[in-house]
Write a protein that holds these residues in place. Structure first.
Motif, PDB file in Angstrom:
ATOM      1  N   VAL A  40       1.150  -1.246  -0.061  1.00  0.00           N
ATOM      2  CA  VAL A  40      -0.278   0.421   0.346  1.00  0.00           C
ATOM      3  C   VAL A  40       0.464   1.241   0.052  1.00  0.00           C
ATOM      4  O   VAL A  40       0.342   2.948  -0.028  1.00  0.00           O
ATOM      5  N   ALA A  41       2.031   1.064  -0.162  1.00  0.00           N
ATOM      6  CA  ALA A  41       3.347   2.014  -0.641  1.00  0.00           C
ATOM      7  C   ALA A  41       3.003   3.111  -1.302  1.00  0.00           C
ATOM      8  O   ALA A  41       2.791   4.201  -1.013  1.00  0.00           O
ATOM      9  N   GLU A  42       1.961   3.169  -2.344  1.00  0.00           N
ATOM     10  CA  GLU A  42       1.770   3.579  -3.403  1.00  0.00           C
ATOM     11  C   GLU A  42      -0.175   4.642  -3.260  1.00  0.00           C
ATOM     12  O   GLU A  42      -1.057   3.274  -2.828  1.00  0.00           O
ATOM     13  N   ASP A  43      -0.113   5.520  -3.784  1.00  0.00           N
ATOM     14  CA  ASP A  43      -1.868   5.780  -3.425  1.00  0.00           C
ATOM     15  C   ASP A  43      -3.197   4.813  -3.642  1.00  0.00           C
ATOM     16  O   ASP A  43      -3.901   4.663  -3.031  1.00  0.00           O
ATOM     17  N   GLU A  44      -2.992   4.519  -4.572  1.00  0.00           N
ATOM     18  CA  GLU A  44      -4.107   3.924  -5.593  1.00  0.00           C
ATOM     19  C   GLU A  44      -4.555   2.729  -5.046  1.00  0.00           C
ATOM     20  O   GLU A  44      -4.899   2.767  -4.925  1.00  0.00           O
ATOM     21  N   ALA A  45      -3.265   2.027  -4.505  1.00  0.00           N
ATOM     22  CA  ALA A  45      -3.345   0.344  -3.930  1.00  0.00           C
ATOM     23  C   ALA A  45      -3.731   0.767  -2.508  1.00  0.00           C
ATOM     24  O   ALA A  45      -4.783   0.351  -2.153  1.00  0.00           O
ATOM     25  N   LEU A  46      -3.701   2.456  -1.957  1.00  0.00           N
ATOM     26  CA  LEU A  46      -3.957   1.984  -0.531  1.00  0.00           C
ATOM     27  C   LEU A  46      -5.660   2.754  -0.236  1.00  0.00           C
ATOM     28  O   LEU A  46      -6.866   1.722  -0.062  1.00  0.00           O
ATOM     29  N   GLU A  47      -6.230   3.295  -1.887  1.00  0.00           N
ATOM     30  CA  GLU A  47      -7.248   3.766  -2.009  1.00  0.00           C
ATOM     31  C   GLU A  47      -8.525   2.661  -2.508  1.00  0.00           C
ATOM     32  O   GLU A  47      -9.208   2.417  -2.013  1.00  0.00           O
TER      33      GLU A  47
END
Length: 109
Positions: free
Chosen positions: A86-93
Motif C-alpha cells: 500500500v506504498a502507492e496511493d492508488e493501492a491504498l485507495e
C-alpha cells in the motif's frame, strides 16, 4: 511506535470526507471506525482491512495480503496488507474502497 504514523496519516486523508468517522488506539494499533464499525486500521507498517467474509478469499489473493491472526486465531472477514503493498496511493485507495463497500452495508453502532 506501534503503528506507522505516515500510513495512518495517509489513511486518514483518504477517509477525511466520511461522516461519522472516528479513530481509536487499540492493541498498539490505530483503527478507523465509520458509524461505530471498524473499517481499517494500521498496525506497525501494515494495513488492517475489513473486507467481509465473502470478499476475504479475493482479498487474500491480492499482492501483500495475508490472514489477520493478531490473537493467534484467524479473523474471518479481515486481512492484513503489508505496508509495501500500500506504498502507492492508488493501492491504498483500492483497499480502502474494498473496506468501505463492506462496512457501508453494516448498521451503525
Amino acid at each position: 511506535m506501534a503503528y506507522d504514523e505516515g500510513l495512518a496519516h495517509r489513511v486518514g486523508e483518504s477517509l477525511g470526507d466520511l461522516p461519522d468517522l472516528t479513530t481509536k488506539k487499540m492493541f498498539g494499533s490505530l483503527v478507523f471506525l465509520w458509524r461505530g464499525n471498524m473499517l481499517v486500521g494500521v498496525l506497525n507498517s501494515d494495513l488492517i482491512a475489513r473486507v467481509g467474509p465473502e470478499a476475504q478469499a479475493d482479498a487474500l489473493a491480492q499482492p501483500g495480503a495475508r490472514v489477520f491472526d493478531f490473537t493467534g486465531r484467524p479473523m474471518n472477514g479481515w486481512v492484513v496488507v503489508g505496508g509495501e503493498a500500500v506504498a502507492e496511493d492508488e493501492a491504498l485507495e483500492d483497499w480502502i474502497a474494498r473496506c468501505r463497500e463492506f462496512v457501508e452495508a453494516l448498521p451503525p453502532k
